[in-house]
Design an enzyme around this catalytic site. Sequence first.
Site, PDB file in Angstrom:
ATOM      1  N   LYS A  35       0.812  -1.218   0.000  1.00 36.93           N
ATOM      2  CA  LYS A  35       0.000   0.000   0.000  1.00 36.93           C
ATOM      3  C   LYS A  35       0.847   1.271   0.000  1.00 36.93           C
ATOM      4  O   LYS A  35       0.332   2.362   0.203  1.00 36.93           O
ATOM      5  CB  LYS A  35      -0.958  -0.009   1.198  1.00 36.93           C
ATOM      6  CG  LYS A  35      -1.935  -1.192   1.156  1.00 36.93           C
ATOM      7  CD  LYS A  35      -3.012  -1.104   2.213  1.00 36.93           C
ATOM      8  CE  LYS A  35      -2.477  -1.405   3.587  1.00 36.93           C
ATOM      9  NZ  LYS A  35      -3.514  -1.408   4.626  1.00 36.93           N
ATOM     10  N   CYS A  36       2.134   1.125  -0.242  1.00 37.04           N
ATOM     11  CA  CYS A  36       3.066   2.259  -0.250  1.00 37.04           C
ATOM     12  C   CYS A  36       3.041   2.949  -1.616  1.00 37.04           C
ATOM     13  O   CYS A  36       2.811   2.314  -2.645  1.00 37.04           O
ATOM     14  CB  CYS A  36       4.476   1.730   0.042  1.00 37.04           C
ATOM     15  SG  CYS A  36       5.780   2.978  -0.004  1.00 37.04           S
ATOM     16  N   GLY A  37       3.331   4.229  -1.628  1.00 38.91           N
ATOM     17  CA  GLY A  37       3.433   4.977  -2.874  1.00 38.91           C
ATOM     18  C   GLY A  37       4.550   4.480  -3.774  1.00 38.91           C
ATOM     19  O   GLY A  37       4.536   4.727  -4.985  1.00 38.91           O
TER      20      GLY A  37
END
Length: 163
Positions: A35-37
């Site tokens: 879910k990280c950029g």
Amino acid sequence: MSDFYALTATLEDGTTYPLSRYRGRPIIIVNTATKCGFAPQFEQLQALYAKYQAQGLVILGFPSDQFHQELANGAEAAEACRTTWGVTFPMHQMLAVNGEQTDPLFAWLKAAAPGALGQTVKWNFTKFLVDRDGQTVTRFAPKTAPEKMIPAIEAALAAPASH
């Protein structure tokens, strides 16, 4: 500092194995978060794996929720990596990269290649390149795009193993 090849890792399915299985092969180790950029780096890492795997490169993904951007467990994270990003390199169980519960592998990596914050992993997608001998470790920042690692990868692949 202990021997890199004496360390173990645990795959998403719970299978623990010695890192010595990769002796003589350059290895990229990356702490991941779906879910990280920076998650689009999965696609770039997979492209590197596809390009260099036949020459000996290994990429190992280690989910971590220390920055609160990962799914519930390593199996869910690995499935998301496969279905969303097409990842085929080995994914592992969730682990800690900082603090009192730091996994021994990441403790070793941070000691071998301290970053700007010393022996701390600053964020998701910190990447470590370990040479064929399990000695030299090059650290790449989370924001470093995997394709920027190509010169170091090619140098590691070109260097003979000493054992």
